[in-house]
Design a protein around this motif. Sequence first.
Motif, PDB file in Angstrom:
ATOM      1  N   VAL A  41       0.810  -1.172   0.273  1.00 14.69           N
ATOM      2  CA  VAL A  41       0.068  -0.008  -0.064  1.00 14.69           C
ATOM      3  C   VAL A  41       0.888   1.236   0.061  1.00 14.69           C
ATOM      4  N   GLU A  42       0.305   2.263  -0.707  1.00 17.59           N
ATOM      5  CA  GLU A  42       1.504   3.295  -1.249  1.00 17.59           C
ATOM      6  C   GLU A  42       0.778   4.370  -0.327  1.00 17.59           C
ATOM      7  N   ALA A  43       1.277   5.305   0.584  1.00 18.92           N
ATOM      8  CA  ALA A  43       0.563   5.841   1.512  1.00 18.92           C
ATOM      9  C   ALA A  43       1.305   7.477   0.850  1.00 18.92           C
ATOM     10  N   PHE A  44       0.292   8.345   0.271  1.00 17.83           N
ATOM     11  CA  PHE A  44       0.936   9.463  -0.211  1.00 17.83           C
ATOM     12  C   PHE A  44       0.367  10.529   0.920  1.00 17.83           C
ATOM     13  N   LEU A  45       1.532  11.242   1.550  1.00 21.90           N
ATOM     14  CA  LEU A  45       1.538  11.892   2.548  1.00 21.90           C
ATOM     15  C   LEU A  45       1.608  13.372   2.216  1.00 21.90           C
ATOM     16  N   ASP A  46       0.886  14.356   2.562  1.00 21.02           N
ATOM     17  CA  ASP A  46       1.000  15.647   2.702  1.00 21.02           C
ATOM     18  C   ASP A  46       1.534  16.060   4.266  1.00 21.02           C
ATOM     19  N   ARG A  47       2.806  16.344   4.546  1.00 21.84           N
ATOM     20  CA  ARG A  47       3.430  16.753   5.865  1.00 21.84           C
ATOM     21  C   ARG A  47       2.996  17.693   6.479  1.00 21.84           C
ATOM     22  N   ASP A  48       2.192  18.775   5.381  1.00 20.85           N
ATOM     23  CA  ASP A  48       1.914  20.073   5.935  1.00 20.85           C
ATOM     24  C   ASP A  48       0.508  19.708   6.472  1.00 20.85           C
ATOM     25  N   ASN A  49      -0.202  18.796   6.270  1.00 14.43           N
ATOM     26  CA  ASN A  49      -1.736  18.524   6.259  1.00 14.43           C
ATOM     27  C   ASN A  49      -2.157  17.226   7.034  1.00 14.43           C
ATOM     28  N   ASP A  50      -1.107  16.314   6.802  1.00 15.61           N
ATOM     29  CA  ASP A  50      -1.524  14.908   7.408  1.00 15.61           C
ATOM     30  C   ASP A  50      -0.757  14.402   8.387  1.00 15.61           C
ATOM     31  N   MET A  51      -1.050  13.103   8.829  1.00 17.47           N
ATOM     32  CA  MET A  51      -0.060  12.742   9.703  1.00 17.47           C
ATOM     33  C   MET A  51      -0.103  11.277   9.575  1.00 17.47           C
ATOM     34  N   LEU A  52       0.757  10.317   9.635  1.00 17.40           N
ATOM     35  CA  LEU A  52       0.959   8.872   9.224  1.00 17.40           C
ATOM     36  C   LEU A  52       0.989   8.163  10.510  1.00 17.40           C
ATOM     37  N   LEU A  53      -0.034   7.017  10.498  1.00 21.20           N
ATOM     38  CA  LEU A  53      -0.151   6.026  11.358  1.00 21.20           C
ATOM     39  C   LEU A  53       0.001   4.610  10.991  1.00 21.20           C
ATOM     40  N   PHE A  54       0.504   3.919  11.681  1.00 21.42           N
ATOM     41  CA  PHE A  54       0.729   2.315  11.223  1.00 21.42           C
ATOM     42  C   PHE A  54      -0.089   1.591  12.164  1.00 21.42           C
ATOM     43  N   PHE A  55      -1.208   0.705  11.315  1.00 22.13           N
ATOM     44  CA  PHE A  55      -1.803  -0.408  11.939  1.00 22.13           C
ATOM     45  C   PHE A  55      -1.379  -1.729  11.704  1.00 22.13           C
ATOM     46  N   ARG A  56      -2.029  -2.523  12.095  1.00 24.58           N
ATOM     47  CA  ARG A  56      -1.746  -4.026  11.964  1.00 24.58           C
ATOM     48  C   ARG A  56      -2.438  -4.522  10.622  1.00 24.58           C
ATOM     49  N   SER A  57      -2.090  -5.168   9.605  1.00 28.33           N
ATOM     50  CA  SER A  57      -2.859  -5.562   8.454  1.00 28.33           C
ATOM     51  C   SER A  57      -3.014  -6.763   8.642  1.00 28.33           C
ATOM     52  N   PRO A  58      -4.042  -7.218   7.887  1.00 24.45           N
ATOM     53  CA  PRO A  58      -4.741  -8.719   8.089  1.00 24.45           C
ATOM     54  C   PRO A  58      -3.674  -9.940   8.129  1.00 24.45           C
ATOM     55  N   ASP A  59      -2.623  -9.710   7.534  1.00 23.21           N
ATOM     56  CA  ASP A  59      -1.296 -10.641   7.590  1.00 23.21           C
ATOM     57  C   ASP A  59      -0.404 -10.445   8.578  1.00 23.21           C
ATOM     58  N   GLY A  60      -0.712  -9.532   9.527  1.00 26.36           N
ATOM     59  CA  GLY A  60       0.178  -9.431  10.634  1.00 26.36           C
ATOM     60  C   GLY A  60       1.199  -8.449  10.429  1.00 26.36           C
ATOM     61  N   GLY A  61       1.488  -7.764   9.253  1.00 23.71           N
ATOM     62  CA  GLY A  61       2.403  -6.827   8.943  1.00 23.71           C
ATOM     63  C   GLY A  61       2.037  -5.328   9.400  1.00 23.71           C
ATOM     64  N   LEU A  62       2.499  -4.374   9.047  1.00 23.95           N
ATOM     65  CA  LEU A  62       2.249  -3.027   9.333  1.00 23.95           C
ATOM     66  C   LEU A  62       1.522  -2.338   8.144  1.00 23.95           C
ATOM     67  N   ASN A  63       0.695  -1.446   8.100  1.00 22.19           N
ATOM     68  CA  ASN A  63       0.156  -0.843   7.102  1.00 22.19           C
ATOM     69  C   ASN A  63      -0.014   0.826   7.367  1.00 22.19           C
ATOM     70  N   PRO A  64       0.804   1.436   6.451  1.00 20.74           N
ATOM     71  CA  PRO A  64       0.534   2.955   6.938  1.00 20.74           C
ATOM     72  C   PRO A  64      -0.933   3.498   6.468  1.00 20.74           C
ATOM     73  N   VAL A  65      -1.393   4.596   7.226  1.00 20.79           N
ATOM     74  CA  VAL A  65      -2.792   5.060   7.207  1.00 20.79           C
ATOM     75  C   VAL A  65      -2.521   6.496   7.357  1.00 20.79           C
ATOM     76  N   VAL A  66      -3.014   7.346   6.345  1.00 21.66           N
ATOM     77  CA  VAL A  66      -2.791   8.886   6.209  1.00 21.66           C
ATOM     78  C   VAL A  66      -3.923   9.338   7.043  1.00 21.66           C
ATOM     79  N   ARG A  67      -4.060  10.336   7.876  1.00 18.99           N
ATOM     80  CA  ARG A  67      -5.197  10.933   8.536  1.00 18.99           C
ATOM     81  C   ARG A  67      -4.941  12.326   8.351  1.00 18.99           C
ATOM     82  N   PRO A  68      -6.045  13.212   8.315  1.00 22.42           N
ATOM     83  CA  PRO A  68      -5.857  14.576   8.133  1.00 22.42           C
ATOM     84  C   PRO A  68      -5.349  15.061   9.624  1.00 22.42           C
ATOM     85  N   ALA A  69      -4.414  16.053   9.674  1.00 24.97           N
ATOM     86  CA  ALA A  69      -4.082  16.750  10.868  1.00 24.97           C
ATOM     87  C   ALA A  69      -5.175  17.476  11.505  1.00 24.97           C
TER      88      ALA A  69
END
Length: 198
Positions: A41-69
């Motif tokens: 999964v590619e996360a397109f992050l606008d560092r001026d407006n977003d924050m990047l969080l990492f959650f557990r994916s179904p396979d047990g790895g990590l998946n980035p999630v972009v959220r508005p700040a």
Amino acid sequence: MRCAWWRGLAAAVIATVGASLAGGCGIQDSDVIEAGGPATVEAFLDRDNDMLLFFRSPDGGLNPVVRPARPSAGFGDAYVEPGSEDRNPSGPAGPAPTEKVVLALLAGPREADRAAGLTTALPAARPGGTVQVEVSSNSGITAVLPLALKDLPPTALRQLTCTIAYNQATDGRGVVTLRGHDGATSSGTCGLAPGAAG
């Protein structure tokens, strides 16, 4: 009547040409070919407006999630930077402080994240808990957290480490030291390539 005849003729020509192209080129049937691991999964992050969080994916790895700040429609629990209410809402929010990003991570995945199969290995933070982050001159980051670290699973530690590392540096590099309210500590690096789930 004439339109229907032309449509029928066009459909017949397309079917004939399609069949001859597929069958007449010497293309043989083949079995399914494995092409590597699961999709990233590619996360397109606008560092001026977003924050990047990492959650557990179904396979047990990590998946980035972009959220508005800052909040937008339907996202009432997003971080609101102090004083941002007084700003022009169309202007940049600026990067969210790491302390607020960690608190957003500890709040857990949202409904849309859960619908995508994302979960968290982290416990909910104690109400009123705070996070303190210090950055040293040698790229080291220390975060004092409102939870006990001693019994956290490795995935939970990686969620914290990657979220903090990518909030502090665009490449996610740097050693992150986590310190829990139980006195336990953990140090490590994220180790994920940008744009990849891991």
